[in-house]
Design an enzyme around this catalytic site. Structure first.
Site, PDB file in Angstrom:
ATOM      1  N   CYS A   1     -30.031 102.291 -49.771  1.00 22.62           N
ATOM      2  CA  CYS A   1     -29.536 101.213 -50.629  1.00 22.62           C
ATOM      3  C   CYS A   1     -28.542 100.328 -49.876  1.00 22.62           C
ATOM      4  CB  CYS A   1     -28.977 101.786 -51.930  1.00 22.62           C
ATOM      5  SG  CYS A   1     -29.124 100.615 -53.285  1.00 22.62           S
TER       6      CYS A   1
ATOM      7  N   HIS B   1     -33.392 104.929 -53.862  1.00 24.68           N
ATOM      8  CA  HIS B   1     -32.631 106.181 -53.708  1.00 24.68           C
ATOM      9  C   HIS B   1     -33.577 107.384 -53.681  1.00 24.68           C
ATOM     10  CE1 HIS B   1     -28.538 104.579 -54.220  1.00 24.68           C
ATOM     11  NE2 HIS B   1     -29.125 103.669 -54.991  1.00 24.68           N
TER      12      HIS B   1
ATOM     13  N   GLU C   1     -33.010 110.267 -52.784  1.00 26.52           N
ATOM     14  CA  GLU C   1     -32.315 111.535 -53.076  1.00 26.52           C
ATOM     15  C   GLU C   1     -32.532 112.015 -54.514  1.00 26.52           C
ATOM     16  OE1 GLU C   1     -30.872 108.601 -52.503  1.00 26.52           O
ATOM     17  OE2 GLU C   1     -29.013 108.321 -53.644  1.00 26.52           O
TER      18      GLU C   1
HETATM   19  N1  GLN Z   1     -24.048  97.139 -53.744  1.00 23.24           N
HETATM   20  C1  GLN Z   1     -25.419  97.042 -53.403  1.00 23.24           C
HETATM   21  C2  GLN Z   1     -26.239  96.361 -54.477  1.00 23.24           C
HETATM   22  O1  GLN Z   1     -25.791  96.233 -55.574  1.00 23.24           O
HETATM   23  C3  GLN Z   1     -26.005  98.407 -53.125  1.00 23.24           C
HETATM   24  C4  GLN Z   1     -26.046  99.285 -54.330  1.00 23.24           C
HETATM   25  C5  GLN Z   1     -26.303 100.726 -54.000  1.00 23.24           C
HETATM   26  O2  GLN Z   1     -26.161 101.138 -52.855  1.00 23.24           O
HETATM   27  N2  GLN Z   1     -26.626 101.531 -54.991  1.00 23.24           N
HETATM   28  O3  GLN Z   1     -27.347  95.933 -54.230  1.00 23.24           O
END
Ligand code: GLN
EC number: 6.3.4.2
Length: 545
Positions: free
Chosen positions: A380, A516, A518
């Site tokens: 992310c 994600h 995970e």
């Molecule tokens: N802050 C970044 C976004 O909003 C990444 C978010 C995250 O890593 N969950 O896109």
């Protein structure tokens, strides 16, 4: 017909109610029952989406895009057949919001709106709905018995147990048996008191799970049984385990599943087959050697903030028969410290996160991994920063940035998804969830992996489904210059063709993903991306030998 097991905790918090509840669930699933789980949280936030990971630990995202308590992560990791949804976690705030909205709409026809019955009815409906279609629903009540905040939940449980009756409901209570070393004795008094507390609100526990650091003799369990009005065989000892994945077997050995099946009338089920759990423990206890992963993040003082990532790495270790040691590295400190502290790492991981703080440190770590050929996984925000780092230092865009932390950047590589879709004239077709801070991509979405890429080879298929939680996206205007400079986009979201995964083909193992992974890793099944990442860490570890 659904049967319900309610789970409460007493004496102190952090007894591991979620893990005990999930272990019972796993055990019942191993008997062939279909089991789901629910977590009721007493706080007023409508959901944990806005809560700081520093305070509350990670926000677990479900397939259908609910931002939930991290206990739901345990539930999914312990269960194979049930997926958690929006129905499986709710807070007092959510319940009150619902009731207040109805009140404003005039649904109560001028009546007085009260905790009993309006709040409790709402809670009961939610519990029953979440259990629909399953043999057993295990319902965990957050907090500790006696808290003011959890009282409406307790009252709802009391009512439900009366309405469902003895054959369809049970209550399992977790307590602590503290050890007083000066007396060399385990103390049962706190347990007696917390059961008394339950009895005072009209609830008699059926099973007691006694958490302890020491062995408990039969006299002690008999004494507890006597004082709490619980059958002696239902006083279950849960001594600190070397791994939480041992607990299903621990409960099995104390016949917890028989007790439950007997009560609910499941008399002809096969015995539980726990061989897959045994294999998990066997692999955990017999690693061939240790590999070290540097996790460069912002919330390093509270490892619970990265609970699912930690777990996914552990699972990858199980699959690779190595112990994965996670070294938490404070990203901000890395901005002034010598980057060579990363030298001991066999692999580097930059997890998700929000906001600018620490991003330069994270990019320094990414650059180090890239230049030194150390296996790197970005998740992310970790992917967004990997892209920016590559643009700045390889693709000749020194001012590349994200509009999340630099609105005026000359190269807005990463920007709000709404901006890009607007540019493409696709804003209308979006399937985004609105939240307080704007528009987020939340929950499971499909992606297509590009043929001939490492990412595709690792997954072994072209179409994957992974969960999202972010507002920012890579701008596709920059794909071409980045690809020309040697970074490859290896996956796109199926619906909007947004960049989902990138890799560096010339690097031994450098993959970063917008989603994600995970959240879908489990001890028994692992996750292909984490498994491959740890395999690469092994190779890195063995290189110098
Ligand atoms: N802050 C970044 C976004 O909003 C990444 C978010 C995250 O890593 N969950 O896109």
């Amino acid at each position: 017909m659904t049967h319900f097991i309610f789970v409460t905790g007493g004496v102190v918090s952090s007894l591991g109610k979620g893990i005990s509840a999930a272990s019972v669930a796993a055990l019942l699933e191993a008997r062939g029952l279909s089991v789901t789980m629910v977590k009721m949280d007493p706080y007023i936030n409508v959901d944990p989406g806005t809560m700081s990971p520093f305070q509350h630990g990670e926000v677990f995202v479900t397939e259908d895009g609910a931002e939930t308590d991290l206990d739901l992560g345990y539930y999914e990791r312990f269960l194979r057949r049930a997926k958690m949804t929006k129905l499986n976690n709710f807070t007092s705030g959510r319940v009150y919001q619902d009731v207040l909205n109805k009140e404003r709409r005039g649904d109560y026809l001028g009546g007085t709106v009260q905790v009993i019955p309006h709040i409790t009815d709402n809670i009961k409906e939610r519990v029953l709905r979440a259990g629909e279609g399953y043999d057993v629903a295990i319902v965990e009540i957050g907090g500790t018995v006696g808290d003011i905040e959890s009282l409406p939940f307790m009252e709802s449980v009391r009512q439900l147990m009366v309405e469902l009756g003895h054959k369809r409901s049970m209550l399992m209570h977790l307590t602590l048996l503290p050890y007083i070393s000066s007396a060399a004795e385990l103390k049962t008094k706190p347990t007696q008191h917390s059961v008394k507390e339950l009895l005072s609100i009209g609830i008699q526990p059926d099973i007691l799970i006694c958490r302890t650091e020491h062995d408990v003799d039969a006299d002690t369990t008999r004494k507890i049984a006597l004082f709490t009005n619980v059958e002696a065989r239902a006083v279950v000892v849960c001594k600190d385990a070397k791994t939480i994945y041992q607990i299903p077997r621990n409960f099995y050995e104390q016949n917890v599943d028989d007790l439950i099946c007997e009560r609910f009338g499941y008399n002809d089920l096969p015995k539980a087959d726990l061989s897959d759990w045994d294999q998990v423990c066997e692999a955990l206890f017999n690693p061939e050697y240790t590999v070290r992963v540097a996790m460069v993040g912002k919330y390093v003082e509270l490892p619970d903030a990265y609970k699912s990532v930690n777990e996914a790495l552990l699972h990858a270790g199980i699959q690779n028969r190595v112990k994965v040691q996670i070294d938490y590295v404070d990203a901000q400190a890395l901005e002034s410290e010598d980057i060579a502290i990363l030298d001991t790492a066999d692999a580097i991981l930059v997890p998700g996160g929000f906001g600018e703080r620490g991003t330069e440190g994270k990019m320094a770590a990414i650059r180090y991994a890239r230049e030194k050929g150390i296996p790197f996984l970005g998740i992310c925000l970790g992917m967004q920063l990997a892209v920016i780092e590559y643009a700045r230092h390889v693709a000749q865009m020194p001012e590349a940035s994200s509009t999340e932390f630099n609105r005026a950047t000359k190269y807005p590589l990463i920007g709000l998804i709404t901006e890009w879709l607007d540019e493409r004239g696709e804003l209308q077709q979006r399937n985004l969830e609105s939240d307080l801070g704007g528009t987020m991509r939340l929950g499971a979405q499909k992606s297509e992996l590009v043929a001939g890429t490492k990412t595709r080879e690792i997954y072994g298929k072209a179409e994957i489904t992974e969960r999202h939680r972010h507002r920012y996206e890579m701008n596709d205007r920059f794909i071409e210059p980045l690809e020309k400079a040697g970074m490859r986009v290896s996956g796109y979201s199926s619906v909007q063709h947004l960049v989902e995964t990138v890799e560096i083909p010339a690097h031994p193992w450098f993959i970063a993903v917008q989603f994600h992974p995970e959240f879908t890793s489990s001890p028994r099944d692992g996750h292909p991306l984490f498994a491959s990442f740890i395999d690469a860490a092994k190779k890195q570890n063995q290189k110098g030998k």
